[in-house]
Design a protein around this motif. Structure first.
Motif, short mmCIF file in Angstrom:
data_model
loop_
_atom_site.label_atom_id
_atom_site.label_comp_id
_atom_site.label_asym_id
_atom_site.label_seq_id
_atom_site.Cartn_x
_atom_site.Cartn_y
_atom_site.Cartn_z
N ARG A 146 27.39 46.42 31.76
CA ARG A 146 28.30 47.34 30.95
C ARG A 146 28.15 46.51 29.46
O ARG A 146 28.78 45.46 29.38
CB ARG A 146 29.55 47.49 31.20
CG ARG A 146 29.42 48.40 32.57
CD ARG A 146 31.21 48.92 32.97
NE ARG A 146 31.83 47.72 32.85
CZ ARG A 146 33.12 47.61 32.90
NH1 ARG A 146 33.79 48.82 32.64
NH2 ARG A 146 33.79 46.64 33.39
N PRO A 147 27.72 47.02 28.25
CA PRO A 147 27.65 46.29 27.01
C PRO A 147 29.06 46.14 26.90
O PRO A 147 29.96 46.77 26.90
CB PRO A 147 26.91 47.38 26.33
CG PRO A 147 26.20 48.22 27.09
CD PRO A 147 27.10 48.38 28.25
N GLY A 148 29.38 44.80 26.18
CA GLY A 148 30.80 44.58 25.79
C GLY A 148 31.56 43.94 26.68
O GLY A 148 32.66 43.61 26.62
N HIS A 149 31.13 43.82 27.85
CA HIS A 149 32.16 43.46 29.08
C HIS A 149 31.49 41.96 29.63
O HIS A 149 30.17 41.87 29.50
CB HIS A 149 32.26 44.27 30.38
CG HIS A 149 32.98 45.54 29.70
ND1 HIS A 149 32.55 46.37 28.96
CD2 HIS A 149 34.32 45.78 30.27
CE1 HIS A 149 33.57 47.53 28.80
NE2 HIS A 149 34.67 47.06 29.57
N ALA A 150 32.31 41.20 30.25
CA ALA A 150 32.08 40.04 30.83
C ALA A 150 32.56 39.72 32.07
O ALA A 150 33.81 40.23 32.22
CB ALA A 150 32.29 38.88 29.84
N PRO A 151 32.19 38.82 32.87
CA PRO A 151 33.09 38.39 34.26
C PRO A 151 34.24 37.66 33.82
O PRO A 151 34.55 37.36 32.79
CB PRO A 151 31.88 37.69 35.00
CG PRO A 151 30.63 37.78 34.40
CD PRO A 151 30.93 38.12 32.86
N LEU A 152 35.04 37.90 34.84
CA LEU A 152 36.44 37.17 34.56
C LEU A 152 36.33 35.54 34.53
O LEU A 152 37.04 34.89 33.83
CB LEU A 152 37.25 37.60 35.69
CG LEU A 152 37.80 39.17 35.92
CD1 LEU A 152 38.76 39.21 37.10
CD2 LEU A 152 38.35 39.37 34.67
N GLY A 153 35.12 35.09 35.08
CA GLY A 153 35.16 33.62 35.41
C GLY A 153 35.20 33.21 36.95
O GLY A 153 34.37 33.53 37.48
N VAL A 154 35.92 32.19 36.80
CA VAL A 154 36.27 31.65 38.32
C VAL A 154 37.69 32.25 38.79
O VAL A 154 38.64 32.36 38.31
CB VAL A 154 36.56 30.06 38.18
CG1 VAL A 154 36.71 29.42 39.51
CG2 VAL A 154 35.38 29.20 37.39
N VAL A 155 37.36 32.73 39.99
CA VAL A 155 38.60 33.56 40.45
C VAL A 155 38.74 33.36 41.91
O VAL A 155 37.93 32.51 42.61
CB VAL A 155 38.00 35.23 40.44
CG1 VAL A 155 37.62 35.77 39.03
CG2 VAL A 155 36.73 35.39 41.38
N ALA A 156 39.85 33.68 42.36
CA ALA A 156 40.43 33.48 43.83
C ALA A 156 41.08 34.60 44.16
O ALA A 156 42.11 35.04 43.92
CB ALA A 156 41.23 32.24 43.80
N PRO A 157 40.20 35.42 45.15
CA PRO A 157 40.80 36.62 45.78
C PRO A 157 42.10 36.31 46.39
O PRO A 157 42.01 35.31 47.28
CB PRO A 157 39.78 37.36 46.64
CG PRO A 157 38.40 36.58 45.86
CD PRO A 157 38.82 35.30 45.21
N GLY A 158 43.18 36.95 46.36
CA GLY A 158 44.54 36.68 46.79
C GLY A 158 44.40 36.76 48.28
O GLY A 158 43.68 37.56 48.95
N PRO A 159 45.04 35.66 48.71
CA PRO A 159 45.34 35.73 50.40
C PRO A 159 45.97 37.06 50.96
O PRO A 159 46.70 37.55 50.35
CB PRO A 159 46.13 34.38 50.57
CG PRO A 159 47.02 34.22 49.32
CD PRO A 159 46.29 34.76 48.23
N SER A 160 45.69 37.33 52.12
CA SER A 160 46.28 38.45 52.74
C SER A 160 46.93 38.08 54.15
O SER A 160 46.62 36.92 54.76
CB SER A 160 45.31 39.20 52.89
OG SER A 160 44.37 39.24 53.80
N PHE A 161 47.73 38.82 54.67
CA PHE A 161 48.63 38.67 56.03
C PHE A 161 47.33 39.24 56.91
O PHE A 161 46.70 39.91 56.73
CB PHE A 161 49.69 39.42 56.10
CG PHE A 161 50.90 38.76 55.17
CD1 PHE A 161 51.21 37.71 55.43
CD2 PHE A 161 51.29 39.65 54.19
CE1 PHE A 161 52.43 37.06 54.72
CE2 PHE A 161 52.35 39.02 53.35
CZ PHE A 161 53.00 37.96 53.74
#
Length: 668
Positions: A146-161
């Motif tokens: 998508r033009p004008g959009h960038a990745p968030l970078g370094v991410v950590a998907p939240g833990p879950s129960f």
């Protein structure tokens, strides 16, 4: 001698591949960083919950490991994001092929470590592979370019129960496809050995070193990593049975879920209509008595062991102390391992301790209701459930309830309760919207005016009940009024309204089942505006944030900052003159850091968005997490990020809603 009874014989599946993989690493494991294992010297024993025998030794991640993983991810992520989408898709498909080649090993590792039945592990792995292939397919369709959009970078998907291997890939795959690097911190119930095997498969498939890291035991230390500002639901798995339901099918499906809880859930709640409660309880007790409890590697096993003796002892004590009526069939349990017979507790009320704290494990907590409206009030009085099964043969009633429930996944007349994978768009941001890092500054919370928050909360339910077209029309009228005045904002307010009104829910259909993905508002969101709101054009900047929030059906508390209160009042006045309920948007003022801490502490606030967040205390994420609040910290960016074409409006609209998955089943 011929057998004189039709007893079920032993049928344990082999675990040779998992044992061989563990042996290849000499039974010693640690964090996966930069394409290799780091076993460490302080490893502790990992034991099988079924036999209490040692499986391997695992070292948790140290602060040095975390620093190394973040550095490696920061190096690998720009190179990965620079690859064309087609090339990223090719590597993700290669990863999927490598996982499929290790399917037997991964299934055995999950069963050995978590105690989940091998059938459930196989199904979860299949769902995970589907999510990975779907993410690769989205890349081929150009979803991430998508033009004008960038990745968030370094991410950590939240833990879950709960067991979450499938859920993890449902978040990892879109995050990687969008161009991010991912750091995981699996817990004991997530299958840590399987996660390490998954990372090893990624390396074998050619994913760049450092792009995926697995750090057991580091969940708390990763709380400051950027994540999408989207609500993560945590709570029990809810089962709602109406009087016109197929009671045999409902009892069979609900009892079967006791050994295979949906990802992200902790415990099971049953809401059953009063007129059929006794019949449903009797059917459930009979079905629970027939559940096969035993070795998780036995393909016939319905219910495996608990994660450990401590949880078994806690549940046993809770059953002895409950004020409800306990129904617990007592089948023969294995001699070794943390096994427990399933239990049904009836006669409960919302205020009882069991309902407040929850009981994770094969325990079903039952309450009754008289009317569907009462069922909705009971269900929605608790934190939103990650997954709900709803049983009714009247489709109009079922759909009415399903769309009213505050739940992540609602399955009508079935138990396919796995969440849908994240969209790639949730893991990207406009190029000028950089993540913020709070500063090490101790700040005391400032009191938040309760009147504004209470008024916004009361007005929000009615506002959310209006159609998207009606909300859009009001925002467009407000934009027209402002355009005719001296304030004259650009088209961001109207475009946010139009985007919401024309957005269509995703519909996917397979034989006998359809899946509908829709958006629900978060509730009331506090907005700490960026510095741009106090510059030359504050009304367009505030409108570009507020428009998507309101279009999704939310209420808001707006903190425009010093010097912009008059413009904020003019914007709210235009919205109210166009038909927005009075009080839906309130204004709060005060020092930003103290105000943010005060807002984070409010349990009656659903989300907190802080832009230009470099002056906020570093413990703000912990304060927000303590009240279950969605927190978004971001730098303000340039003015075109907020008001120019292709700005942040789409991301705001996605973040202001909670995705809900409805699954409908049919057939004789």
């Amino acid at each position: 001698m011929a057998p004189n009874a039709l007893d079920r014989g032993p049928g344990r599946a082999p675990d040779a591949e998992a044992r061989a993989w563990i042996g290849q690493h000499d039974g010693a494991f640690g964090p996966w960083i930069s394409g290799s294992l780091h076993p460490g010297a302080d490893a502790t024993a990992m034991c099988s919950p079924a036999s209490s025998a040692e499986l391997a030794r695992l070292a948790d991640a140290s602060p040095a490991d975390l620093a190394d993983a973040r550095a490696a991810a920061a190096t690998a992520q720009p190179l990965w994001a620079a690859l064309p989408g087609v090339e990223r898709a090719r590597k993700l498909n290669g990863w999927a092929a490598e996982i499929a080649a290790r399917e037997t090993c991964l299934t055995q590792l999950l069963a050995l470590e978590t105690g989940r039945p091998v059938r459930a592990c196989r199904r979860g792995l299949s769902a995970a592979l589907d999510a990975l292939r779907q993410a690769a397919g989205s890349l081929l369709a150009g979803a991430a370019d998508r033009p004008g959009h960038a990745p968030l970078g370094v991410v950590a998907p939240g833990p879950s129960f709960g067991p979450s291997f499938g859920l993890s890939l449902g978040r990892i795959a879109p995050a990687l496809a969008a161009g991010n690097a991912v750091i995981l911190a699996p817990g004991p119930a997530d299958g840590r050995l399987a996660m390490l095997c998954l990372a090893e498969a990624a390396g074998a498939a050619g994913l760049p070193e450092g792009l995926l890291a697995v750090l057991p035991g580091a969940a708390g230390a990763l709380s400051d990593l950027v994540q999408p500002p989207v609500a993560t639901l945590r709570g029990p798995c809810l089962h709602l049975v109406l009087e016109d339901a197929d009671l045999d099918a409902a009892a069979d499906g609900i009892a079967g879920m006791l050994g295979d809880p949906p990802p992200g859930t902790a415990g099971h709640w049953l809401l059953v209509q009063e007129s059929i409660a006794e019949r449903v309880h009797a059917r459930l007790a009979g079905r629970m008595a027939r559940l096969i409890i035993g070795d998780p590697l036995d393909p016939a096993t319905d219910l495996g062991p608990l994660p450990g003796p401590a949880l078994r002892d806690r549940l046993t004590a809770a059953l002895a102390e409950t004020r409800g009526v306990t129904i617990q069939p007592l089948p023969r349990l294995p001699d070794r391992g943390a096994f427990m017979a399933p239990a049904l507790i009836t006669g409960l009320a919302p205020a009882m301790p069991e309902m407040a704290t929850g009981l994770p494990g094969p325990v079903l907590l039952s309450m009754t209701f008289r009317t569907p409206a009462e069922a909705i009030r009971l269900a929605n009085a608790t934190p939103p459930a990650p997954a709900t099964s709803l049983w009714s043969e009247t489709m109009s009633t079922a759909l009415d309830l399903a769309t009213t429930l505050e739940a992540g996944t609602v399955c009508v007349n079935g138990t396919d309760l796995d969440p849908a994978p994240d969209p790639l768009e949730a893991w990207q941001r406009p190029a000028g919207l950089a993540p913020a890092r709070p500063v090490a500054l101790p700040v005391a919370a400032a009191p938040v005016p309760s009147a504004a928050l209470t008024t916004a909360r009361r007005a929000q339910s009615g506002w959310a009940g209006r159609s998207t077209a009606e909300r859009a029309a009001i925002l467009i009228r407000a934009a027209t009024r402002l355009a005719e005045s001296a304030e004259a904002p650009d088209a961001r307010l109207a475009s946010a309204a139009g985007a919401t009104a024309t957005a269509s829910a995703a519909w996917a259909e397979t034989p006998g089942r359809a899946t509908l993905t829709r958006h629900r508002p978060l509730g009331v969101i506090a907005l700490l505006c960026p510095e741009i709101c106090r510059q030359a054009a504050p009304v367009p900047a505030m409108a570009s944030i507020l428009g998507p929030v309101l279009a999704e059906g939310n209420g808001a508390l707006l903190c425009p900052g010093a010097g912009a209160n008059a413009e904020a009042e003019a914007l709210i006045a235009a919205l109210e003159a166009a038909g927005m309920p009075k009080g839906l948007v309130g204004i709060v003022s005060g020092p930003r850091a103290a105000l943010a801490c005060g807002l984070a502490a409010r349990v009656d606030l659903d989300a907190l968005w802080c832009f230009g967040a470099g002056d906020l205390p570093e413990d703000l994420p912990a304060r927000a997490a303590a009240t279950g609040k969605v927190l978004w910290l971001s730098e303000g960016g340039a003015s075109e990020t907020w008001t120019g074409p292709g700005g942040a409006s789409d991301l705001f609209r996605v973040a202001a809603g909670r995705r809900q998955t409805l699954r409908l089943s049919w057939g004789a």
